[in-house]
Design a protein around this motif. Structure first.
Motif, PDB file in Angstrom:
ATOM      1  N   SER A   1       0.816  -1.215   0.000  1.00 41.23           N
ATOM      2  CA  SER A   1       0.000   0.000   0.000  1.00 41.23           C
ATOM      3  C   SER A   1       0.849   1.263   0.000  1.00 41.23           C
ATOM      4  N   SER A   2       2.083   1.175   0.519  1.00 41.33           N
ATOM      5  CA  SER A   2       2.962   2.338   0.625  1.00 41.33           C
ATOM      6  C   SER A   2       3.863   2.514  -0.599  1.00 41.33           C
ATOM      7  N   TYR A   3       3.595   1.753  -1.668  1.00 43.55           N
ATOM      8  CA  TYR A   3       4.355   1.864  -2.917  1.00 43.55           C
ATOM      9  C   TYR A   3       5.809   1.429  -2.758  1.00 43.55           C
ATOM     10  N   LEU A   4       6.124   0.681  -1.697  1.00 39.92           N
ATOM     11  CA  LEU A   4       7.479   0.171  -1.518  1.00 39.92           C
ATOM     12  C   LEU A   4       7.695  -1.094  -2.335  1.00 39.92           C
ATOM     13  N   ILE A   5       6.643  -1.879  -2.506  1.00 41.49           N
ATOM     14  CA  ILE A   5       6.648  -3.030  -3.407  1.00 41.49           C
ATOM     15  C   ILE A   5       5.350  -2.989  -4.207  1.00 41.49           C
ATOM     16  N   SER A   6       5.228  -3.842  -5.191  1.00 46.33           N
ATOM     17  CA  SER A   6       4.022  -3.839  -6.015  1.00 46.33           C
ATOM     18  C   SER A   6       2.826  -4.336  -5.216  1.00 46.33           C
ATOM     19  N   PRO A   7       1.612  -3.902  -5.554  1.00 48.29           N
ATOM     20  CA  PRO A   7       0.425  -4.359  -4.809  1.00 48.29           C
ATOM     21  C   PRO A   7       0.249  -5.871  -4.841  1.00 48.29           C
ATOM     22  N   SER A   8       0.485  -6.490  -5.980  1.00 50.23           N
ATOM     23  CA  SER A   8       0.326  -7.941  -6.069  1.00 50.23           C
ATOM     24  C   SER A   8       1.328  -8.662  -5.177  1.00 50.23           C
ATOM     25  N   LEU A   9       2.578  -8.184  -5.151  1.00 47.20           N
ATOM     26  CA  LEU A   9       3.582  -8.813  -4.296  1.00 47.20           C
ATOM     27  C   LEU A   9       3.242  -8.608  -2.828  1.00 47.20           C
ATOM     28  N   GLY A  10       2.721  -7.438  -2.470  1.00 44.06           N
ATOM     29  CA  GLY A  10       2.348  -7.190  -1.089  1.00 44.06           C
ATOM     30  C   GLY A  10       1.288  -8.150  -0.584  1.00 44.06           C
ATOM     31  N   ALA A  11       0.385  -8.571  -1.473  1.00 40.88           N
ATOM     32  CA  ALA A  11      -0.665  -9.514  -1.074  1.00 40.88           C
ATOM     33  C   ALA A  11      -0.187 -10.964  -1.122  1.00 40.88           C
ATOM     34  N   TRP A  12       0.645 -11.299  -2.109  1.00 43.52           N
ATOM     35  CA  TRP A  12       1.079 -12.682  -2.293  1.00 43.52           C
ATOM     36  C   TRP A  12       2.297 -13.060  -1.453  1.00 43.52           C
ATOM     37  N   LEU A  13       3.051 -12.076  -0.975  1.00 43.45           N
ATOM     38  CA  LEU A  13       4.272 -12.369  -0.241  1.00 43.45           C
ATOM     39  C   LEU A  13       4.052 -13.236   0.997  1.00 43.45           C
ATOM     40  N   PRO A  14       2.960 -13.051   1.779  1.00 43.60           N
ATOM     41  CA  PRO A  14       2.743 -13.961   2.915  1.00 43.60           C
ATOM     42  C   PRO A  14       2.669 -15.432   2.513  1.00 43.60           C
ATOM     43  N   LEU A  15       2.071 -15.711   1.357  1.00 42.91           N
ATOM     44  CA  LEU A  15       2.035 -17.100   0.897  1.00 42.91           C
ATOM     45  C   LEU A  15       3.442 -17.608   0.609  1.00 42.91           C
ATOM     46  N   LEU A  16       4.259 -16.772  -0.031  1.00 39.06           N
ATOM     47  CA  LEU A  16       5.626 -17.178  -0.358  1.00 39.06           C
ATOM     48  C   LEU A  16       6.453 -17.422   0.904  1.00 39.06           C
TER      49      LEU A  16
END
Length: 381
Positions: free
Chosen positions: A351-366
């Protein structure tokens, strides 16, 4: 096919989950009702309704939202209490001694956790959007009569800034609208459009979605003014001079900024369906940030995250063969806190534009899928 033990385990899980949900919901209702009791009694007296009926309706909708927020956590809590009870009475030991693998023994719990995740997802997409108006009302405004503040809201498509004295939820109107017009319209219309009320209307054959302004006082003689267009194909303002569906003191302003977005944008995003959030990205009048994009990805992944939380917590209890219920609760708290910190932290980065929105949501799964696989390696063999 479900065995006798599967049905027994599912039954224990269901009743444990039900007790936990009712207990937490009841605790929330008691604390909240104690602080708002005067408001409930005053509203019941004004409407000549039973206070219990008023409070029952209010907290019925709140319980739906409470279930949505706690479904994944309560599934883990219920599973851990169920397993702790089986281990305490050595029932699970007998099952494992019969040659049944831990994975097969707890398959009923995983099935129930997945079912709860699906039910919660259906509630987010179907049930909560239908009662969004009820959920956004507070105990101080049960009837929707209290005037809400209207913060200036720009329409990025037309350049008009929507202003007004306030919002009426009961009539769904902007009170004393004072719309600021862009410079392109100033030569004919002036810089402001002032009226008595403005109500949002959906699009039809006569006009697109927008606001019908009644009792226009500025500019004067509104019915003599021509309409205003952004281009030959895009009209923004209509008057009675060219639209016979308008009264002489009315005007219509095309806008895709719906009334719900003026009342409480955060609540609208929280209780909107995924389809509505996706459609909102394509509204020319809105300028959604990365938080909405992260939220859309998170909505799609939430059932998987709920099941993943359950799979992450179960091996911690089974591996130690612990019969202490309080230790099970402690492990549950540790797992939930760690899980939520990582999930919210990744979403914040997106949300803070530090990473992409898709990565911010999918990163917990990774992050958690490998941890879950490692923690349950002995169980899934």
């Amino acid at each position: 096919m479900l065995t006798i033990f599967d049905r027994y385990l599912i039954g224990q899980f269901f009743w444990t989950w039900l007790v936990c949900f009712i207990s937490l919901t009841g605790l929330y209702v008691m604390i909240d009702a104690f602080g708002n009791l005067d408001d409930f009694l005053a509203y019941a007296q004004r409407t000549e309704t039973s206070p219990l009926a008023v409070m029952g309706e209010y907290y019925l909708f709140r319980s739906l939202a409470f279930f949505d927020r706690t479904s994944g956590i309560l599934a883990l809590v219920a599973a851990m209490f169920t397993l702790a009870g089986l281990q305490r009475h050595q029932e699970l030991t007998a099952i494992l001694a019969a040659g049944i693998s831990p994975r097969r023994a707890i398959s009923g719990l995983i099935l129930m956790g997945g079912g709860l995740a699906i039910v919660a997802a259906a509630g987010r997409e179907v049930v909560l959007p239908q009662y969004r108006e009820k959920l956004t009302r507070t105990a101080q405004d049960l009837g929707g009569k209290t005037q809400r503040k209207l913060d200036p809201r720009p329409d990025y498509w037309s350049g008009i800034i929507l202003r007004g004295r306030g919002l009426s939820l009961d009539s769904k109107e902007i009170l004393e609208p004072n719309f600021s017009l862009p410079r392109a319209a100033a030569a004919t219309w002036g810089r402001t459009l002032v009226a008595r009320t403005a109500s949002y209307e959906s699009g039809n054959a006569d006009h697109p979605a927008g606001y019908r302004l009644k009792g226009v006082t500025q500019p004067v003689a509104i019915d003599k003014k021509p309409g205003w267009r952004l281009s030959s194909a895009e009209q923004v303002l209509w008057t009675a001079a060219e639209a016979n569906w308008l009264a002489h003191d009315e005007a219509f302003v095309a806008s895709e900024v719906a009334f719900e977005l003026l009342v409480d944008p955060l609540s609208w995003r929280q209780y909107a369906s995924t389809a509505e959030l996706v459609a909102g990205l394509y509204r020319r009048g809105m300028d959604y940030g990365n938080d909405v994009r992260v939220g859309i990805h998170a909505r799609l992944l939430q059932p998987a995250l709920d099941v993943l939380l359950l799979l992450l917590g179960l091996p911690l209890l089974l591996r130690g063969q612990n019969r202490n219920v309080f230790l099970a609760v402690g492990w549950c708290v540790v797992v939930v806190i760690g899980f939520m910190v990582v999930v919210l932290g990744c979403q914040y980065l997106g949300s803070s534009y530090l990473i992409s929105p898709s990565l911010g949501a999918w990163l917990p799964l990774l992050i958690f899928v490998p941890l879950t696989s490692y923690a349950g390696e002995a169980l899934w063999e």
